[in-house]
Scaffold this motif. Structure first.
Motif, PDB file in Angstrom:
ATOM      1  N   VAL A   1       0.839  -1.201   0.000  1.00  0.00           N
ATOM      2  CA  VAL A   1       0.000   0.000   0.000  1.00  0.00           C
ATOM      3  C   VAL A   1       0.875   1.252   0.000  1.00  0.00           C
ATOM      4  O   VAL A   1       1.895   1.307   0.674  1.00  0.00           O
TER       5      VAL A   1
ATOM      6  N   THR B   1      -8.978  11.619  -5.674  1.00  0.00           N
ATOM      7  CA  THR B   1      -9.686  10.390  -6.046  1.00  0.00           C
ATOM      8  C   THR B   1      -9.734  10.250  -7.568  1.00  0.00           C
ATOM      9  O   THR B   1      -9.699   9.134  -8.079  1.00  0.00           O
TER      10      THR B   1
ATOM     11  N   GLY C   1      -6.862   8.322  -8.854  1.00  0.00           N
ATOM     12  CA  GLY C   1      -6.782   6.909  -8.492  1.00  0.00           C
ATOM     13  C   GLY C   1      -6.528   6.624  -7.022  1.00  0.00           C
ATOM     14  O   GLY C   1      -6.385   5.473  -6.635  1.00  0.00           O
ATOM     15  N   TRP C   2      -6.471   7.652  -6.197  1.00  0.00           N
ATOM     16  CA  TRP C   2      -6.262   7.462  -4.766  1.00  0.00           C
ATOM     17  C   TRP C   2      -7.614   7.205  -4.093  1.00  0.00           C
ATOM     18  O   TRP C   2      -8.650   7.699  -4.545  1.00  0.00           O
ATOM     19  N   HIS C   3      -7.607   6.450  -3.007  1.00  0.00           N
ATOM     20  CA  HIS C   3      -8.815   6.132  -2.250  1.00  0.00           C
ATOM     21  C   HIS C   3      -8.786   6.895  -0.927  1.00  0.00           C
ATOM     22  O   HIS C   3      -7.799   6.835  -0.188  1.00  0.00           O
TER      23      HIS C   3
ATOM     24  N   ASP D   1      -9.025   7.773   2.764  1.00  0.00           N
ATOM     25  CA  ASP D   1      -8.809   6.917   3.918  1.00  0.00           C
ATOM     26  C   ASP D   1      -9.165   7.600   5.241  1.00  0.00           C
ATOM     27  O   ASP D   1      -9.370   6.928   6.237  1.00  0.00           O
TER      28      ASP D   1
ATOM     29  N   PHE E   1      -5.031   9.468   1.985  1.00  0.00           N
ATOM     30  CA  PHE E   1      -5.417   8.625   0.856  1.00  0.00           C
ATOM     31  C   PHE E   1      -4.495   7.420   0.796  1.00  0.00           C
ATOM     32  O   PHE E   1      -3.360   7.465   1.280  1.00  0.00           O
ATOM     33  N   THR E   2      -4.973   6.344   0.179  1.00  0.00           N
ATOM     34  CA  THR E   2      -4.160   5.144  -0.074  1.00  0.00           C
ATOM     35  C   THR E   2      -4.412   4.680  -1.492  1.00  0.00           C
ATOM     36  O   THR E   2      -5.408   5.026  -2.127  1.00  0.00           O
ATOM     37  N   ARG E   3      -3.463   3.863  -1.974  1.00  0.00           N
ATOM     38  CA  ARG E   3      -3.666   3.137  -3.228  1.00  0.00           C
ATOM     39  C   ARG E   3      -2.694   1.966  -3.237  1.00  0.00           C
ATOM     40  O   ARG E   3      -1.659   1.977  -2.560  1.00  0.00           O
TER      41      ARG E   3
END
Length: 60
Positions: free
Chosen positions: A2, A25, A28-30, A32, A52-54
């Motif tokens: 991650v 987002t 492409g980041w989610h 968090d 954010f995570t990806r």
């Protein structure tokens, strides 16, 4: 694996936070989470940290 991204802002308004969320987002980041830094002098946050995570791409 991650990967993490932290975006810091000292302008803590709904518009600014929406811009940060929509921009990252779209890349492409989610989302968090979000943390706020407060001061004793104000009831409003002095800063915000948007998290954010990806997933990291696997090496071939």
């Amino acid at each position: 694996m991650v990967e993490y991204k932290v975006v810091e802002t000292s302008v803590v308004t709904d518009e600014t936070l929406e811009e940060i969320l929509n921009a990252w987002t779209a890349k492409g980041w989610h989302y968090d989470g979000m943390q706020f830094a407060m001061t004793e002098a104000s009831k409003r946050p002095a800063m915000a940290f948007v998290l954010f995570t990806r997933a990291l791409a696997k090496d071939s």
